[in-house]
Design a protein around this motif. Structure first.
Motif, PDB file in Angstrom:
ATOM      1  N   UNK A 204      52.582  -0.206  -1.173  1.00 22.74           N
ATOM      2  CA  UNK A 204      53.120  -1.151  -0.203  1.00 22.74           C
ATOM      3  C   UNK A 204      52.545  -0.897   1.184  1.00 22.74           C
ATOM      4  N   UNK A 205      52.402   0.363   1.545  1.00 27.50           N
ATOM      5  CA  UNK A 205      51.902   0.709   2.878  1.00 27.50           C
ATOM      6  C   UNK A 205      50.507   0.145   3.119  1.00 27.50           C
ATOM      7  N   UNK A 206      49.690   0.090   2.071  1.00 29.29           N
ATOM      8  CA  UNK A 206      48.329  -0.435   2.207  1.00 29.29           C
ATOM      9  C   UNK A 206      48.308  -1.961   2.221  1.00 29.29           C
ATOM     10  N   UNK A 207      49.071  -2.585   1.322  1.00 28.04           N
ATOM     11  CA  UNK A 207      48.982  -4.038   1.157  1.00 28.04           C
ATOM     12  C   UNK A 207      49.811  -4.816   2.173  1.00 28.04           C
ATOM     13  N   UNK A 208      50.714  -4.141   2.858  1.00 26.58           N
ATOM     14  CA  UNK A 208      51.644  -4.844   3.745  1.00 26.58           C
ATOM     15  C   UNK A 208      50.907  -5.631   4.834  1.00 26.58           C
ATOM     16  N   UNK A 209      49.696  -5.191   5.193  1.00 24.79           N
ATOM     17  CA  UNK A 209      48.937  -5.888   6.243  1.00 24.79           C
ATOM     18  C   UNK A 209      48.580  -7.300   5.819  1.00 24.79           C
ATOM     19  N   UNK A 210      48.579  -7.556   4.511  1.00 20.23           N
ATOM     20  CA  UNK A 210      48.232  -8.890   4.023  1.00 20.23           C
ATOM     21  C   UNK A 210      49.356  -9.891   4.118  1.00 20.23           C
ATOM     22  N   UNK A 211      50.498  -9.488   4.683  1.00 21.24           N
ATOM     23  CA  UNK A 211      51.654 -10.380   4.778  1.00 21.24           C
ATOM     24  C   UNK A 211      51.835 -10.975   6.173  1.00 21.24           C
TER      25      UNK A 211
END
Length: 283
Positions: free
Chosen positions: A233-240
């Motif tokens: 989640x920490x890595x992908x959260x920027x895509x939100x």
């Protein structure tokens, strides 16, 4: 001459017996065995058609634990279902490369094209399988959980209580949902209603996996796969960033929620795993 013949016969017999041990076998190709065999079965999760009374819980820790305990099994089940589909996709792709697609495979491909919102007339080729593979993947549990908590006010919002919508998802057909109180007069959108919380989770994950606004998230996840790194989640959260008008501020708020609530989620997961093990153990 007869002795020579007998000796030759014996030598040939011995060679026949030993040949399988000395001829190197071709290693089994990875695609020959379906990945499904290495996945846990898709768990049966209760269909939740009502929301717990989270607003009645005055203890913050109790509310958080109850919220995660309620939602986590649904998120885990949907992710496992996606992994099974992804494994099936790999099997279908292998048959496509061999020229052995079945009618059942083609039907499944058509279903995937529809579900993952690709063009109906898209050609069945490597590009199609690449697009499906990029979209057909898990969403980190912590990301789903904190977004649900953020968007639904920990399950207390009107949309979550009346529409079982934990993620603020919109719809655009009159009567498809609940009209937001702050909607402009010429606005068409409503906040979608779902038959179950399970459907809300599935719809949210489909949205993340298909909407153009989250392409960067999917590309980042794909890169993590290629580098054999964990999808977090920490890595992908920027895509939100496009999920909220608040943009970067929204991302930072979610990051803080992940950091604060991860220990609670881990504890809840351990509790659920222990309970599941106890139920599975022979009495």
């Amino acid at each position: 001459m007869r002795i020579v013949t007998i000796i030759l016969f014996i030598v040939l017999c011995i060679a026949a017996l030993l040949t399988p041990w000395f001829i190197p076998k071709e290693p089994a190709k990875e695609e020959d065995a379906s990945v499904v065999a290495h996945l846990p079965p898709i768990p049966e999760v209760k269909t939740q058609t009502t929301m717990p009374e989270f607003s009645a819980m005055t203890d913050v820790s109790e509310k958080k634990e109850s919220f995660f305990r309620f939602l986590l099994p649904m998120v885990e089940a949907e992710n496992i279902r996606i992994l099974h589909e992804r494994a099936y996709l790999k099997d279908v792709y292998n048959r496509y490369k061999e020229g052995n697609l079945t009618a059942e495979d083609q039907q499944k491909i058509d279903e995937w094209i529809d579900y993952y919102r690709l063009e109906e007339d898209i050609e069945v080729d490597d590009n199609l399988f690449g697009l499906l593979k990029r979209r057909m993947d898990i969403i980190p549990e912590m990301m789903v959980l904190v977004q649900a908590a953020n968007e639904s006010g920990w399950g207390t919002s009107r949309f979550s209580r009346m529409g079982l919508n934990l993620f603020g998802q919109w719809c655009y057909v009159r009567g498809c949902g609940l009209v937001p109180k702050g909607r402009e007069e010429d606005g068409r959108h409503e906040v979608a209603k779902f038959d179950s919380v399970n459907d809300s989770v599935k719809s949210y994950m489909r949205n993340i996996n298909t909407h153009g606004a989250y392409l960067d998230l999917r590309l980042l996840r794909e890169q993590k796969r290629l580098e054999n790194e964990a999808i977090t989640a920490s890595d992908l959260i920027v895509g939100l960033e496009s999920y909220s008008e608040r943009g970067v501020e929204y991302i930072e708020e979610l990051r803080a929620m992940i950091r604060i609530n991860r220990p609670i989620v881990n504890e809840v997961r351990q509790q659920l795993d222990t309970e599941a093990s106890s139920e599975a153990a022979p009495q």
